[in-house]
Every structure is written in C-alpha cells, then in structure tokens.
Write an enzyme that holds these catalytic residues in place. Structure first.
Site, PDB file in Angstrom:
ATOM      1  N   LYS A  12      -1.457  23.809  43.001  1.00  0.00           N
ATOM      2  CA  LYS A  12      -1.094  22.531  43.612  1.00  0.00           C
ATOM      3  C   LYS A  12      -2.068  22.176  44.753  1.00  0.00           C
ATOM      4  O   LYS A  12      -2.873  23.022  45.178  1.00  0.00           O
ATOM      5  CB  LYS A  12       0.345  22.621  44.116  1.00  0.00           C
ATOM      6  CG  LYS A  12       1.361  22.849  42.990  1.00  0.00           C
ATOM      7  CD  LYS A  12       2.746  22.846  43.588  1.00  0.00           C
ATOM      8  CE  LYS A  12       3.789  23.238  42.590  1.00  0.00           C
ATOM      9  NZ  LYS A  12       5.126  23.264  43.214  1.00  0.00           N
ATOM     10  N   TYR A  52       7.466  15.578  36.700  1.00  0.00           N
ATOM     11  CA  TYR A  52       8.671  15.990  37.418  1.00  0.00           C
ATOM     12  C   TYR A  52       9.883  15.110  37.106  1.00  0.00           C
ATOM     13  O   TYR A  52      10.771  14.977  37.951  1.00  0.00           O
ATOM     14  CB  TYR A  52       8.374  16.013  38.920  1.00  0.00           C
ATOM     15  CG  TYR A  52       7.551  17.226  39.345  1.00  0.00           C
ATOM     16  CD1 TYR A  52       8.002  18.522  39.112  1.00  0.00           C
ATOM     17  CD2 TYR A  52       6.322  17.073  39.988  1.00  0.00           C
ATOM     18  CE1 TYR A  52       7.259  19.628  39.498  1.00  0.00           C
ATOM     19  CE2 TYR A  52       5.576  18.188  40.390  1.00  0.00           C
ATOM     20  CZ  TYR A  52       6.054  19.463  40.141  1.00  0.00           C
ATOM     21  OH  TYR A  52       5.330  20.572  40.534  1.00  0.00           O
ATOM     22  N   PHE A  60      14.704  16.046  47.192  1.00  0.00           N
ATOM     23  CA  PHE A  60      13.315  16.380  47.523  1.00  0.00           C
ATOM     24  C   PHE A  60      12.291  15.638  46.653  1.00  0.00           C
ATOM     25  O   PHE A  60      11.093  15.831  46.803  1.00  0.00           O
ATOM     26  CB  PHE A  60      13.098  17.902  47.408  1.00  0.00           C
ATOM     27  CG  PHE A  60      13.375  18.488  46.041  1.00  0.00           C
ATOM     28  CD1 PHE A  60      12.397  18.514  45.057  1.00  0.00           C
ATOM     29  CD2 PHE A  60      14.624  19.013  45.736  1.00  0.00           C
ATOM     30  CE1 PHE A  60      12.638  19.049  43.807  1.00  0.00           C
ATOM     31  CE2 PHE A  60      14.883  19.555  44.477  1.00  0.00           C
ATOM     32  CZ  PHE A  60      13.889  19.565  43.512  1.00  0.00           C
ATOM     33  N   THR A  94      10.727  30.268  43.117  1.00  0.00           N
ATOM     34  CA  THR A  94      10.337  28.968  43.684  1.00  0.00           C
ATOM     35  C   THR A  94      10.220  29.035  45.210  1.00  0.00           C
ATOM     36  O   THR A  94       9.286  28.495  45.789  1.00  0.00           O
ATOM     37  CB  THR A  94      11.368  27.872  43.287  1.00  0.00           C
ATOM     38  OG1 THR A  94      11.529  27.916  41.878  1.00  0.00           O
ATOM     39  CG2 THR A  94      10.902  26.491  43.698  1.00  0.00           C
ATOM     40  N   ARG A 105       3.455  33.480  45.022  1.00  0.00           N
ATOM     41  CA  ARG A 105       4.156  32.687  46.045  1.00  0.00           C
ATOM     42  C   ARG A 105       4.520  33.524  47.275  1.00  0.00           C
ATOM     43  O   ARG A 105       4.454  33.033  48.406  1.00  0.00           O
ATOM     44  CB  ARG A 105       5.388  32.026  45.445  1.00  0.00           C
ATOM     45  CG  ARG A 105       5.023  30.817  44.589  1.00  0.00           C
ATOM     46  CD  ARG A 105       6.209  30.307  43.848  1.00  0.00           C
ATOM     47  NE  ARG A 105       5.958  29.053  43.143  1.00  0.00           N
ATOM     48  CZ  ARG A 105       6.710  28.604  42.152  1.00  0.00           C
ATOM     49  NH1 ARG A 105       7.742  29.302  41.731  1.00  0.00           N
ATOM     50  NH2 ARG A 105       6.431  27.459  41.573  1.00  0.00           N
ATOM     51  N   ASN A 115       4.562  25.591  47.736  1.00  0.00           N
ATOM     52  CA  ASN A 115       4.616  26.915  47.100  1.00  0.00           C
ATOM     53  C   ASN A 115       3.412  27.206  46.202  1.00  0.00           C
ATOM     54  O   ASN A 115       3.464  28.039  45.307  1.00  0.00           O
ATOM     55  CB  ASN A 115       5.952  27.135  46.378  1.00  0.00           C
ATOM     56  CG  ASN A 115       6.210  26.128  45.284  1.00  0.00           C
ATOM     57  OD1 ASN A 115       5.387  25.251  45.038  1.00  0.00           O
ATOM     58  ND2 ASN A 115       7.324  26.264  44.604  1.00  0.00           N
ATOM     59  N   HIS A 118       2.569  25.842  40.307  1.00  0.00           N
ATOM     60  CA  HIS A 118       3.658  25.452  39.409  1.00  0.00           C
ATOM     61  C   HIS A 118       3.451  26.203  38.110  1.00  0.00           C
ATOM     62  O   HIS A 118       2.312  26.364  37.663  1.00  0.00           O
ATOM     63  CB  HIS A 118       3.615  23.939  39.131  1.00  0.00           C
ATOM     64  CG  HIS A 118       4.498  23.557  37.981  1.00  0.00           C
ATOM     65  ND1 HIS A 118       5.857  23.360  38.131  1.00  0.00           N
ATOM     66  CD2 HIS A 118       4.238  23.405  36.659  1.00  0.00           C
ATOM     67  CE1 HIS A 118       6.373  23.079  36.944  1.00  0.00           C
ATOM     68  NE2 HIS A 118       5.412  23.097  36.035  1.00  0.00           N
ATOM     69  N   GLU A 129       4.539  19.873  29.230  1.00  0.00           N
ATOM     70  CA  GLU A 129       3.606  19.761  30.360  1.00  0.00           C
ATOM     71  C   GLU A 129       2.152  19.890  29.901  1.00  0.00           C
ATOM     72  O   GLU A 129       1.278  19.175  30.400  1.00  0.00           O
ATOM     73  CB  GLU A 129       3.964  20.814  31.421  1.00  0.00           C
ATOM     74  CG  GLU A 129       5.288  20.468  32.098  1.00  0.00           C
ATOM     75  CD  GLU A 129       5.903  21.594  32.916  1.00  0.00           C
ATOM     76  OE1 GLU A 129       5.266  22.660  33.054  1.00  0.00           O
ATOM     77  OE2 GLU A 129       7.023  21.405  33.420  1.00  0.00           O
TER      78      GLU A 129
HETATM   79  P1  CMP Z   1       7.813  23.640  41.062  1.00  0.00           P
HETATM   80  O1  CMP Z   1       7.889  24.953  40.379  1.00  0.00           O
HETATM   81  O2  CMP Z   1       6.546  22.867  40.904  1.00  0.00           O
HETATM   82  O3  CMP Z   1       9.033  22.719  40.586  1.00  0.00           O
HETATM   83  C1  CMP Z   1       9.561  21.696  41.400  1.00  0.00           C
HETATM   84  C2  CMP Z   1       8.982  21.696  42.779  1.00  0.00           C
HETATM   85  O4  CMP Z   1       9.691  20.960  43.742  1.00  0.00           O
HETATM   86  C3  CMP Z   1       8.998  23.120  43.300  1.00  0.00           C
HETATM   87  O5  CMP Z   1       8.054  23.891  42.618  1.00  0.00           O
HETATM   88  C4  CMP Z   1       8.741  22.882  44.789  1.00  0.00           C
HETATM   89  O6  CMP Z   1       7.366  22.716  45.067  1.00  0.00           O
HETATM   90  C5  CMP Z   1       9.389  21.509  45.025  1.00  0.00           C
HETATM   91  N1  CMP Z   1      10.593  21.571  45.838  1.00  0.00           N
HETATM   92  C6  CMP Z   1      10.705  21.078  47.057  1.00  0.00           C
HETATM   93  N2  CMP Z   1      11.950  21.251  47.526  1.00  0.00           N
HETATM   94  C7  CMP Z   1      12.653  21.863  46.576  1.00  0.00           C
HETATM   95  C8  CMP Z   1      14.006  22.311  46.470  1.00  0.00           C
HETATM   96  N3  CMP Z   1      14.882  22.133  47.449  1.00  0.00           N
HETATM   97  N4  CMP Z   1      14.371  22.908  45.299  1.00  0.00           N
HETATM   98  C9  CMP Z   1      13.482  23.089  44.288  1.00  0.00           C
HETATM   99  N5  CMP Z   1      12.182  22.669  44.344  1.00  0.00           N
HETATM  100  C10 CMP Z   1      11.779  22.072  45.485  1.00  0.00           C
END
Ligand code: CMP
Length: 162
Positions: A12, A52, A60, A94, A105, A115, A118, A129
């Site tokens: 990212k 997404y 979020f 995550t 991570r 984080n 992805h 995706e």
């Molecule tokens: P990713 O695995 O890319 O999938 C969704 C993304 O939303 C996650 O990683 C985080 O970068 C972001 N995110 C931000 N806030 C939250 C949250 N509260 N719960 C889950 N994902 C979040």
C-alpha cells in the site's frame, strides 16, 4: 491437501512511501512464492471503490479510500501452495498490534489504518482482485519457481521409491 493457488497482494502507499518495497517483496521471495505479476500504479477512486466494495458504508471506508489513493501501490499476483491462506499468514492479522511477530504487519506496521500490505482473503476475492488490477497478458508464469522445482523433485523421488 495442498493446491496451487494465485492470490493478490498490494504494497500500500505507506509501504511505498517508506521505501520498504524491497523488504516486503523479499519476504514473499524468501518463502518460495512465485511472483507472476507485478506493477507500480496509482489507484484511482474508481479502482479503489471496486477493490473495497465490501467495505462500503463501514465507518472507516472514506479514510480507507483516501489512504489507498494517496500514492502509488505495488500490485502483485503471487502463486504458491495454498497461496491465499499462506500469504495471509506471512502478512499477519489486519491489526499490526495483534499480528504475530515475524509477520510483515507485525514487523513493519503499528496501526490497522496503515498496515502496509493487502492480501486477498479467499480464492474468490483473489480472482476478483486480480481481475481488477491485471489483464491476463500481464501475468507471466512460464518459468520454473522453487515450488515447481520442489514438486518436480517430489515426483522424481516417488518414482525412485525414495
Ligand atoms: P486490508 O487488508 O487492505 O482490508 C481493508 C482495509 O481497511 C484494512 O486492510 C485496513 O487497512 C483498513 N482498515 C482501517 N480501519 C479498519 C478497521 N477498523 N477494520 C478493518 N480494516 C480497517
């Protein structure tokens, strides 16, 4: 049972801006995964919304779209045994605070909103995706990776009764 799978991974914008692309790619290469697609690209609002879509309406969501479009990402297609689950294991939970030490991570990030990577959460998401970010002709798998060499050796050993 193990099976060969493909999954989608993105470094990212925070990972790109911090200059840790190489360190992250190294984790996947060290594990023996085969990178069959890779490119640096700027995620547009349209691409971000497609990627997404399952998070639309969540608290979020707007910040997530802002973050993922804030700079280029490195998009990858990774192949390997049970690649979806195995890559997620390598990436970690995550929330970097809950991710096991040794995962990307846990080792490179502090909070969920940034984080660093992805990774697709199922084979269906991976196919969806990959389709969003890559054209079929941008995926190159006509070369032998370590996993394939292992599979070949396994076949040879079995034939020889070893
Ligand atoms: P990713 O695995 O890319 O999938 C969704 C993304 O939303 C996650 O990683 C985080 O970068 C972001 N995110 C931000 N806030 C939250 C949250 N509260 N719960 C889950 N994902 C979040």
């Amino acid at each position: 049972m193990t099976s060969e799978e493909r999954t989608f991974v993105a470094i990212k914008p925070d990972g790109v801006k911090r200059g840790i692309i190489g360190k992250i790619i190294e984790r996947f290469e060290d594990k023996g995964f085969k990178i069959v697609g890779m490119k640096l690209l700027q995620v547009t609002d349209e691409l971000a919304a497609k990627h997404y879509e399952e998070h639309l309406g969540k608290p979020f969501y707007n910040r997530l779209i802002y973050y993922i479009t804030s700079g280029p990402i490195v998009a990858m297609v990774i192949e390997g045994y049970n690649a979806v689950e195995s890559v997620r294991h390598t990436v970690g939970k995550t929330s970097p605070m809950e991710a096991d030490v040794g995962t990307i991570r846990a080792d490179f990030a502090q909070i969920m909103q940034y984080n660093v990577v992805h990774a697709s959460d199922s084979v269906e998401s991976a196919n969806r995706e990959i389709g969003i970010y890559f054209k079929p002709e941008e995926i190159y798998d006509n070369w032998q990776s370590m996993s394939e060499i292992i599979a070949y050796d396994e076949e040879r050993y079995t034939k020889q009764g070893l």
